[in-house]
Design a protein around this motif. Structure first.
Motif, PDB file in Angstrom:
ATOM      1  N   ARG A 322      44.050  54.282 -81.918  1.00  9.82           N
ATOM      2  CA  ARG A 322      44.331  53.267 -82.926  1.00  9.82           C
ATOM      3  C   ARG A 322      43.946  51.871 -82.426  1.00  9.82           C
ATOM      4  NH1 ARG A 322      50.261  55.023 -85.344  1.00  9.82           N
ATOM      5  NH2 ARG A 322      49.572  56.948 -86.370  1.00  9.82           N
ATOM      6  N   GLN A 323      44.186  51.634 -81.157  1.00  7.42           N
ATOM      7  CA  GLN A 323      43.767  50.357 -80.575  1.00  7.42           C
ATOM      8  C   GLN A 323      42.258  50.170 -80.719  1.00  7.42           C
ATOM      9  OE1 GLN A 323      45.902  50.814 -76.635  1.00  7.42           O
ATOM     10  NE2 GLN A 323      45.990  48.597 -76.904  1.00  7.42           N
ATOM     11  N   ALA A 324      41.538  51.222 -80.347  1.00  2.94           N
ATOM     12  CA  ALA A 324      40.083  51.149 -80.428  1.00  2.94           C
ATOM     13  C   ALA A 324      39.620  50.948 -81.871  1.00  2.94           C
ATOM     14  CB  ALA A 324      39.465  52.414 -79.848  1.00  2.94           C
ATOM     15  N   LEU A 325      40.279  51.640 -82.797  1.00  7.52           N
ATOM     16  CA  LEU A 325      39.927  51.508 -84.203  1.00  7.52           C
ATOM     17  C   LEU A 325      40.213  50.104 -84.714  1.00  7.52           C
ATOM     18  CD1 LEU A 325      38.936  52.796 -86.804  1.00  7.52           C
ATOM     19  CD2 LEU A 325      41.267  53.626 -87.222  1.00  7.52           C
ATOM     20  N   GLU A 326      41.330  49.560 -84.270  1.00 11.42           N
ATOM     21  CA  GLU A 326      41.680  48.191 -84.693  1.00 11.42           C
ATOM     22  C   GLU A 326      40.632  47.187 -84.212  1.00 11.42           C
ATOM     23  OE1 GLU A 326      45.248  44.884 -84.156  1.00 11.42           O
ATOM     24  OE2 GLU A 326      45.222  46.739 -82.968  1.00 11.42           O
ATOM     25  N   ARG A 327      40.228  47.331 -82.951  1.00  7.51           N
ATOM     26  CA  ARG A 327      39.209  46.422 -82.422  1.00  7.51           C
ATOM     27  C   ARG A 327      37.885  46.569 -83.177  1.00  7.51           C
ATOM     28  NH1 ARG A 327      41.804  47.631 -77.359  1.00  7.51           N
ATOM     29  NH2 ARG A 327      40.375  49.371 -76.969  1.00  7.51           N
ATOM     30  N   LYS A 328      37.557  47.823 -83.515  1.00  5.78           N
ATOM     31  CA  LYS A 328      36.318  48.075 -84.250  1.00  5.78           C
ATOM     32  C   LYS A 328      36.358  47.426 -85.628  1.00  5.78           C
ATOM     33  CE  LYS A 328      33.343  51.829 -85.876  1.00  5.78           C
ATOM     34  NZ  LYS A 328      33.161  53.286 -85.970  1.00  5.78           N
ATOM     35  N   LEU A 329      37.520  47.540 -86.296  1.00  7.68           N
ATOM     36  CA  LEU A 329      37.662  46.943 -87.625  1.00  7.68           C
ATOM     37  C   LEU A 329      37.590  45.425 -87.558  1.00  7.68           C
ATOM     38  CD1 LEU A 329      40.497  49.217 -89.077  1.00  7.68           C
ATOM     39  CD2 LEU A 329      38.096  49.185 -89.766  1.00  7.68           C
ATOM     40  N   GLU A 330      38.217  44.863 -86.542  1.00 11.65           N
ATOM     41  CA  GLU A 330      38.168  43.410 -86.381  1.00 11.65           C
ATOM     42  C   GLU A 330      36.733  42.939 -86.142  1.00 11.65           C
ATOM     43  OE1 GLU A 330      42.609  42.682 -84.429  1.00 11.65           O
ATOM     44  OE2 GLU A 330      40.798  42.595 -83.192  1.00 11.65           O
ATOM     45  N   LEU A 331      35.993  43.700 -85.332  1.00 12.06           N
ATOM     46  CA  LEU A 331      34.610  43.340 -85.057  1.00 12.06           C
ATOM     47  C   LEU A 331      33.762  43.409 -86.321  1.00 12.06           C
ATOM     48  CD1 LEU A 331      32.511  42.586 -82.919  1.00 12.06           C
ATOM     49  CD2 LEU A 331      32.147  45.026 -82.509  1.00 12.06           C
ATOM     50  N   GLU A 332      33.952  44.467 -87.105  1.00 12.34           N
ATOM     51  CA  GLU A 332      33.199  44.613 -88.357  1.00 12.34           C
ATOM     52  C   GLU A 332      33.552  43.493 -89.335  1.00 12.34           C
ATOM     53  OE1 GLU A 332      32.747  49.496 -88.361  1.00 12.34           O
ATOM     54  OE2 GLU A 332      34.105  48.500 -89.750  1.00 12.34           O
ATOM     55  N   GLU A 333      34.839  43.109 -89.384  1.00 14.81           N
ATOM     56  CA  GLU A 333      35.269  42.045 -90.285  1.00 14.81           C
ATOM     57  C   GLU A 333      34.640  40.714 -89.902  1.00 14.81           C
ATOM     58  OE1 GLU A 333      36.977  42.631 -92.912  1.00 14.81           O
ATOM     59  OE2 GLU A 333      37.226  40.560 -93.598  1.00 14.81           O
ATOM     60  N   SER A 334      34.578  40.452 -88.562  1.00 14.32           N
ATOM     61  CA  SER A 334      33.976  39.194 -88.103  1.00 14.32           C
ATOM     62  C   SER A 334      32.483  39.160 -88.422  1.00 14.32           C
ATOM     63  CB  SER A 334      34.197  39.015 -86.610  1.00 14.32           C
ATOM     64  OG  SER A 334      33.543  40.038 -85.875  1.00 14.32           O
TER      65      SER A 334
END
Length: 348
Positions: A322-334
């Motif tokens: 979930r941590q990794a997924l959260e970071r991935k989502l944040e990166l995609e959002e940015s």
């Protein structure tokens, strides 16, 4: 890889890194360098033709202290501070009272050098002598010849960089003048810089002759001593042992790994307390089947019936995922936001 800044924090300089300073003895000029610790010292002396060296520590140091100053009782560190203080004074006054004598061994052609210092400690006369023996020939190269060659090369490089800066300033001034700008004070106006003219002026100036006459004393002034330190510390960094560098890297990686473990532990507790980002809130719902979403994994309670949610290794894996997924989502959002900004600029 260990960075140079991290390496400098751990680096313990040896005598090589300490600069030379001139001393005047009986009308002659010598170069001296020294390194003091809390319980030892190293000194190196040269007349530019010969080198003499002494290293003293532990019982040999205490024995000489008692022999030369039997009436003074003080810690070894205090005695060493006193000796170093006398040597430091020669930095400001090269004519500080220092006596130098040569002594030839009866069974050898080697000449020992006795460097004698006179001062006061707590109001009492204090005397110290350095009994230096001829140094190994390699010390002359490592401590003087190679550093001087490096200093000449570095000063030449810096001079060329300064020439480029001055020439750039001339172009900038010329641009101002072409737009009608004028110097308000004539006496500060300077002609355009010409490298060949500058070098000719330096060679014919009186200062050049004075520099050559006082070469022994002026070669290692405060600024060049600082350059010597820079050269030797950089040389130690460049020539550091690969084995030692690897061990330092491993040590640094261990420290970073420990820090990462600590962060993971604290982050895991926050996941356990259900502090999830909005993008992942739906994954906590027990009513939805994992088969409906390819990004979801089986619930920890279904994977391990005999372990509690707090101690389940499956849950730990889920938290990391979930941590990794959260970071991935944040990166995609940015990235989306950056693209949106670029589109607005183009549209404008």
């Amino acid at each position: 890889m260990t960075t140079e800044v991290e390496w400098r924090r751990r680096w313990k300089p040896d005598l090589e890194a300490f600069p030379w300073q001139p001393i005047r003895v009986d009308g002659s000029t010598y170069l001296l360098k020294y390194m003091f610790t809390t319980d030892s010292y190293k000194v190196l002396l040269t007349d530019l033709a010969n080198f003499w060296h002494e290293e003293l520590a532990d019982q040999a140091l205490q024995k000489r202290i008692k022999k030369l100053n039997p009436g003074i009782e003080a810690p070894v560190t205090r005695i060493l501070d006193q000796i170093k203080g006398v040597l430091d004074k020669t930095q400001d006054d090269p004519n500080t009272s220092i006596k130098l004598s040569f002594k030839r061994e009866a069974d050898s052609e080697e000449r020992k050098v006795m460097l004698v210092l006179h001062s006061e400690l707590a109001g009492m006369p204090f005397i110290w002598n350095f009994q230096c023996r001829p140094a190994d020939k390699s010390m002359g190269s490592e401590h003087l010849i190679l550093p001087l060659m490096a200093m000449v090369g570095e000063l030449t490089r810096r001079q060329q960089e300064l020439f480029k800066i001055i020439q750039g300033k001339d172009k900038q001034i010329e641009d101002y003048k072409s737009q009608g700008a004028k110097c308000t004070r004539k006496h500060i106006e300077t002609p355009a810089f010409v490298e060949t003219a500058f070098e000719m002026n330096m060679m014919t100036s009186k200062a050049f002759e004075q520099q050559i006459k006082g070469i022994e004393l002026k070669t290692f002034d405060v600024k060049t001593q600082d350059l010597y330190r820079q050269i030797m510390s950089k040389r130690a960094w460049v020539n550091r042992s690969p084995t030692k560098a690897t061990s330092e890297d491993e040590s640094l990686l261990d420290d970073m790994s420990s820090a990462d473990d600590s962060r993971r532990t604290s982050t895991g507790q926050s996941w356990g307390n259900s502090r999830l980002p909005p993008s992942l809130q739906q994954s906590k719902s027990p009513t939805k089947s994992p088969a409906k979403s390819p990004n979801k994994t089986p619930s920890p309670s279904k994977s391990s019936n005999n372990s509690t949610p707090e101690t389940s290794p499956v849950k730990d894996t889920e938290l990391l995922r979930r941590q990794a997924l959260e970071r991935k989502l944040e990166l995609e959002e940015s990235k989306k936001m950056e693209k949106a900004k670029k589109k607005k600029k183009i549209a404008f």
